[in-house]
Scaffold this motif. Structure first.
Motif, PDB file in Angstrom:
ATOM      1  N   ILE A 140       0.834  -1.203   0.000  1.00  0.00           N
ATOM      2  CA  ILE A 140       0.000   0.000   0.000  1.00  0.00           C
ATOM      3  C   ILE A 140       0.869   1.253   0.000  1.00  0.00           C
ATOM      4  O   ILE A 140       0.610   2.211  -0.739  1.00  0.00           O
ATOM      5  CB  ILE A 140      -0.950  -0.008   1.216  1.00  0.00           C
ATOM      6  N   LEU A 141       1.921   1.249   0.821  1.00  0.00           N
ATOM      7  CA  LEU A 141       2.799   2.412   0.869  1.00  0.00           C
ATOM      8  C   LEU A 141       3.503   2.641  -0.467  1.00  0.00           C
ATOM      9  O   LEU A 141       3.603   3.789  -0.934  1.00  0.00           O
ATOM     10  CB  LEU A 141       3.826   2.234   1.993  1.00  0.00           C
ATOM     11  N   TYR A 142       3.974   1.579  -1.099  1.00  0.00           N
ATOM     12  CA  TYR A 142       4.582   1.730  -2.417  1.00  0.00           C
ATOM     13  C   TYR A 142       3.560   2.226  -3.442  1.00  0.00           C
ATOM     14  O   TYR A 142       3.871   3.059  -4.298  1.00  0.00           O
ATOM     15  CB  TYR A 142       5.183   0.395  -2.887  1.00  0.00           C
ATOM     16  N   TYR A 143       2.347   1.744  -3.334  1.00  0.00           N
ATOM     17  CA  TYR A 143       1.274   2.142  -4.248  1.00  0.00           C
ATOM     18  C   TYR A 143       0.964   3.636  -4.113  1.00  0.00           C
ATOM     19  O   TYR A 143       0.670   4.317  -5.101  1.00  0.00           O
ATOM     20  CB  TYR A 143       0.031   1.310  -3.941  1.00  0.00           C
ATOM     21  N   LEU A 144       1.053   4.152  -2.879  1.00  0.00           N
ATOM     22  CA  LEU A 144       0.728   5.554  -2.616  1.00  0.00           C
ATOM     23  C   LEU A 144       1.947   6.476  -2.702  1.00  0.00           C
ATOM     24  O   LEU A 144       1.821   7.679  -2.455  1.00  0.00           O
ATOM     25  CB  LEU A 144       0.115   5.685  -1.218  1.00  0.00           C
TER      26      LEU A 144
ATOM     27  N   VAL B 150       7.529   5.059   9.588  1.00  0.00           N
ATOM     28  CA  VAL B 150       8.214   4.670   8.352  1.00  0.00           C
ATOM     29  C   VAL B 150       9.151   5.782   7.918  1.00  0.00           C
ATOM     30  O   VAL B 150       8.729   6.916   7.681  1.00  0.00           O
ATOM     31  CB  VAL B 150       7.190   4.360   7.240  1.00  0.00           C
ATOM     32  N   GLU B 151      10.403   5.452   7.811  1.00  0.00           N
ATOM     33  CA  GLU B 151      11.422   6.389   7.339  1.00  0.00           C
ATOM     34  C   GLU B 151      12.101   5.776   6.124  1.00  0.00           C
ATOM     35  O   GLU B 151      12.423   4.598   6.111  1.00  0.00           O
ATOM     36  CB  GLU B 151      12.478   6.632   8.438  1.00  0.00           C
TER      37      GLU B 151
ATOM     38  N   ASN C 229      10.126  -0.925   3.499  1.00  0.00           N
ATOM     39  CA  ASN C 229      10.338  -2.325   3.886  1.00  0.00           C
ATOM     40  C   ASN C 229       9.909  -2.538   5.339  1.00  0.00           C
ATOM     41  O   ASN C 229      10.731  -2.679   6.239  1.00  0.00           O
ATOM     42  CB  ASN C 229      11.807  -2.719   3.695  1.00  0.00           C
ATOM     43  N   VAL C 230       8.602  -2.527   5.539  1.00  0.00           N
ATOM     44  CA  VAL C 230       8.039  -2.721   6.880  1.00  0.00           C
ATOM     45  C   VAL C 230       7.490  -4.135   6.986  1.00  0.00           C
ATOM     46  O   VAL C 230       7.214  -4.785   5.973  1.00  0.00           O
ATOM     47  CB  VAL C 230       6.918  -1.693   7.155  1.00  0.00           C
ATOM     48  N   PRO C 231       7.332  -4.648   8.201  1.00  0.00           N
ATOM     49  CA  PRO C 231       6.756  -5.989   8.351  1.00  0.00           C
ATOM     50  C   PRO C 231       5.378  -6.081   7.713  1.00  0.00           C
ATOM     51  O   PRO C 231       4.608  -5.122   7.730  1.00  0.00           O
ATOM     52  CB  PRO C 231       6.673  -6.166   9.877  1.00  0.00           C
TER      53      PRO C 231
END
Length: 201
Positions: A151-155, A180-181, A185-187
């Motif tokens: 989701i973070l990569y998508y946004l 997230v910094e 690459n989060v769990p």
């Protein structure tokens, strides 16, 4: 429908922890003839007739055929916030006696971050990654079965000026909040929600 046929209670299990289960939920559940919900909530209630919902909608319909017993359906979080309650409202509203509210992941996330939430934008990725939506100054994202990292990569191009937090297993013993910094690459394990807070300036 007569009052005698009103035999369904919706009981919010909160975050799945006894620490955040309301007294009203425990009291109501103990008065049910049948209590039904997800397997992970079974240990919250000492009830001899707890039925695990394996095929949620089909099992709800099967149990609801009983019009004489007191039936309590246990739902995750708060009944009014993205839960199984919506289906029960749509099909059995005339038979509902009470809806017992509870603590949601939304409330818990903002409490943990010491943030208010009266101006939050909600986004649900329960079914799919949406394309046409706007972020608010504060945005709360339900990941559903999607991975937080995806989701973070998508946004990515929309969230450069936001502080980003992934909250895992809120209210449970293994709760963890990751700011997230840099890369994303989060769990990707556990029950996760994402909070985005726009930085000033």
């Amino acid at each position: 429908m007569s009052e005698k046929h009103k035999n369904i209670w919706i009981i919010s299990a909160g975050l799945g922890s006894k620490d955040f289960l309301t007294y009203r939920a425990v009291k109501t559940a103990s008065d049910m003839d049948i209590l039904a919900g997800d397997r992970r909530f079974e240990s919250l209630f000492e009830h001899k007739n707890y039925v695990v919902l394996n095929r949620f909608f089909e099992d709800v319909d099967r149990i609801a055929q009983d019009t004489s017993s007191k039936i309590g359906f246990v739902v995750s979080g708060d009944a009014s916030f993205f839960s199984l309650a919506k289906y029960i409202y749509e099909k059995y509203s005339e038979r509902i006696v009470e809806v017992v509210p509870g603590v949601s992941s939304f409330q818990m996330a903002f409490s943990r971050l010491f943030e208010t939430y009266e101006d939050v934008k909600f986004v649900s990725f329960h079914k799919e990654l949406k394309e046409n939506f706007k972020l608010g100054r504060k945005t709360f994202i339900l990941c559903g079965k999607n991975k937080p990292s995806e989701i973070l990569y998508y946004l990515d191009n929309k969230i450069a000026d936001y502080d980003k937090f992934v909250c895992y297993n809120l209210g449970l013993k293994d709760e963890k909040i990751v700011k997230v910094e840099g890369d994303y690459n989060v769990p990707d394990s556990g029950l996760a929600v994402i909070v985005l807070i726009k930085r000033d300036g």
